[in-house]
Write an enzyme that holds these catalytic residues in place. Structure first.
Site, PDB file in Angstrom:
ATOM      1  N   ASN A   1       0.848  -1.190   0.000  1.00 35.14           N
ATOM      2  CA  ASN A   1       0.000   0.000   0.000  1.00 35.14           C
ATOM      3  C   ASN A   1       0.883   1.239   0.000  1.00 35.14           C
ATOM      4  OD1 ASN A   1      -2.758   1.076   0.354  1.00 35.14           O
ATOM      5  ND2 ASN A   1      -2.033   1.787   2.354  1.00 35.14           N
TER       6      ASN A   1
ATOM      7  N   HIS B   1      -4.914   9.993  -1.217  1.00 37.14           N
ATOM      8  CA  HIS B   1      -4.959  11.263  -0.485  1.00 37.14           C
ATOM      9  C   HIS B   1      -4.753  12.376  -1.513  1.00 37.14           C
ATOM     10  CE1 HIS B   1      -5.089   9.195   3.303  1.00 37.14           C
ATOM     11  NE2 HIS B   1      -3.951   8.574   3.071  1.00 37.14           N
TER      12      HIS B   1
END
Length: 453
Positions: free
Chosen positions: A201, A237
Site C-alpha cells: 500500500n 490522499h
C-alpha cells in the site's frame, strides 16, 4: 423522506453583534441512497476507516455500520498499538474494530503490519543486529496475522515502501534488511493466514508517474520471484481538482499483472473555508475515483479515510485545508457523498436545499423576545445558523447559548437536532438592545435566498 437537518441560514440585520444558532445533531442521507448496497450490486466494497474513539461517537458508528460494508482500523492494528512492549500484545482496539465489523456484516481491511512510522519506541530506539531485526519483524507479522486469522479479508502487509521517485524509502527495515524485507513480510503473512489477500500500500501512486512506475516494477519483481502478493493499494490522499487523469489506466496496468487493486485511503482536501465551487468539484473528484474503480474489474473496492470532517486528520497535518471527507462536521452527507453514489450507479436526484424563515418579535424599550421558526423546504442535510444583529442575548430556549464578547453561539438541544424535509424547528431568545432593534430584512441558506414565512 427521512429526517434532514438545516445547515446554515443567515438572518441579515444591521449592527455589530453576531448570534450563531446551530442545529448540529446526527443525520443520514436519503433513505434510497445506501452506498453499501450500490457497491455490492457492482461487485465492489465501499469501506470506511475508523479509530476506536470515532466508533465511540454514536453518529459515526451508526453511519459507518449502515452505509459501508468494509472497515479499516485507523490505528488499532499498527505496530505501536498492538505491541507497545516487546513481546506483549494489546489486541483490544483491533478486536473491537473486528467485532463492530462483524456485527454490521462488514469485511475488515487489516492496516498495517510493516511500516516505517508508528513503531514502538522499544523498536526504534533499540540496537538490533540484522538477524535480530529480521526475526522481530517475522514474529510480529506472524503473531498479528495469526491472532486475526479468518477475520481479515485484506492485509496491508507493507505500507509506504517507496520514495517519490520510485526508489526504496530509507527506513528501519530497508536500511538494515534491504528490499528483501518486503518479500519476507509477505511470505510470513501468507504462512500465518493463507486465506487473507496480501497487499502493498502506498500514496501518490494513484496516477502514472515515477512513484507508480516504481511500485509497478516492484510488483513485477515480486511476482517473478513467486512471492505471495495479491494486490496493490492506492491510498488516494488527493487535492480537489487534481485527480490524476490516468488513474483508471494506472489501476488497469496493475490488474493486467494478475493483481487485485483497491483505493484504500481516499480523501480529497480543499482550502478552507469550503466554497460551493470547491464542494461541487470535490463531488466530481470522488465520482471520478470511484468510477475508475468500477471500470476496472479487478478493483475490489474503495475505502474513504474517515467518515466526517469533524474527525478528519487533514487539518492537523495540512493547516488551512480540510473538508476532505463525504460527510460534513455535523455528520451530514456532502455533495461528495452523492458523487460516490452516482459512480456506483445511483440515478436519483440530489436533494435541493431550501427554507423559509418566520421571525416574530415582542419588543419593549430596552429589550425584546424573538421567536424564529425555520422550515426545511428542501431535502439536503444542513445544520448551523448565522444571525448577525446589534443585540445581546440574555436567555434562549430550544437552544444552548454561549457568548464571547459580541459573538453568541447557540446550538440545538438533544431533541431538536433534525428538521425533516418539509418540517420545522423553532427556537427563541430574550435580548437587550440600545439605539435600534431592526427586524431581519432577508434570509439565506448556504448562500441561497430563503423566503420569509
Amino acid at each position: 423522506m427521512n429526517l434532514q437537518r438545516l445547515r446554515r441560514a443567515a438572518l441579515a440585520m444591521t449592527g455589530a453583534v453576531a448570534l450563531l444558532l446551530g442545529f448540529a445533531g446526527p443525520g443520514h442521507a436519503a433513505a434510497d441512497v445506501v452506498l453499501r448496497d450500490l457497491a455490492t450490486a457492482k461487485g465492489k466494497y465501499i469501506g470506511v476507516a475508523a479509530t476506536a474513539s470515532e466508533l465511540n461517537i454514536s453518529s459515526y458508528a451508526s453511519i459507518a455500520g449502515t452505509q459501508f460494508n468494509s472497515a479499516t482500523p485507523g490505528n488499532e492494528m499498527k505496530w505501536e498499538s498492538v505491541e507497545p512492549t516487546r513481546g506483549t500484545y494489546n489486541w483490544t482496539g483491533g478486536d473491537n474494530l473486528v467485532g463492530f465489523a462483524q456485527a454490521h456484516t462488514m469485511q475488515v481491511r487489516g492496516h498495517t503490519l510493516v511500516w516505517h512510522s508508528q513503531l514502538p519506541s522499544w523498536l526504534t530506539s533499540g540496537t538490533f543486529t540484522n538477524d535480530e531485526l529480521h526475526a522481530l519483524m517475522i514474529k510480529h507479522v506472524t503473531d498479528e496475522v495469526t491472532h486475526f486469522k479468518g477475520k481479515i479479508t485484506h492485509w496491508d502487509v507493507v505500507n509506504e515502501p517507496l520514495n517519490e521517485d520510485g526508489t526504496f524509502r530509507q527506513s528501519l527495515w530497508y536500511n538494515q534488511l534491504g528490499s528483501s524485507y518486503i518479500a519476507d513480510a509477505l511470505r510470513a503473512a501468507r504462512a500465518a493466514d493463507p486465506a487473507a489477500k496480501l497487499y502493498i500500500n502506498d500514496y501518490n501512486t494513484d496516477g502514472t508517474g515515477a512513484k507508480s512506475d516504481g511500485m509497478y516494477n516492484l510488483a513485477k519483481s515480486l511476482l517473478a520471484q513467486g512471492v505471495p502478493l495479491d494486490g496493490i493499494g492506492f491510498q488516494g490522499h488527493l487535492i480537489v481538482g487534481s485527480v490524476p487523469s490516468t488513474i483508471q489506466a494506472n489501476l488497469q496496468r496493475f490488474a493486467d499483472l494478475g493483481l487485485d487493486v483497491a483505493v484504500t485511503e481516499l480523501d480529497i482536501r480543499m482550502v478552507l473555508p469550503a466554497t460551493d465551487a470547491e464542494l461541487a468539484q470535490q463531488k466530481a473528484d470522488f465520482k471520478a475515483v470511484v468510477s475508475a474503480c468500477v471500470a476496472v474489474s479487478r478493483c475490489v473496492g474503495v475505502t474513504v479515510w474517515g467518515l466526517t470532517d469533524a474527525t478528519s486528520w487533514i487539518p492537523g497535518v495540512f493547516p488551512g485545508q480540510g473538508a476532505a471527507t463525504p460527510y460534513d462536521e455535523n455528520y451530514q452527507p456532502k455533495p461528495a457523498y452523492y458523487g460516490i453514489a452516482e459512480a456506483l450507479g445511483w440515478t436519483g436526484t440530489v436533494p435541493a436545499a431550501g427554507c423559509t424563515v418566520t421571525y416574530g418579535v415582542n419588543q419593549w424599550n430596552t429589550g425584546f423576545t424573538a421567536n424564529v421558526t425555520v422550515k426545511n423546504t428542501g431535502g439536503s442535510a444542513v445544520g448551523g445558523w448565522t444571525y448577525p444583529a446589534g443585540q445581546k442575548v440574555t436567555q434562549a430556549w430550544n437552544a444552548t447559548v454561549t457568548q464571547s464578547g459580541t459573538a453568541v453561539t447557540a446550538t440545538n438541544l438533544s431533541y431538536n437536532g433534525t428538521i425533516s424535509a418539509g418540517g420545522t424547528q423553532s427556537f427563541g431568545f430574550n435580548a437587550t438592545w440600545s439605539g435600534s432593534n431592526p427586524a431581519p430584512t432577508g434570509f439565506t441558506l448556504n448562500g441561497t435566498a430563503c423566503a420569509a414565512g
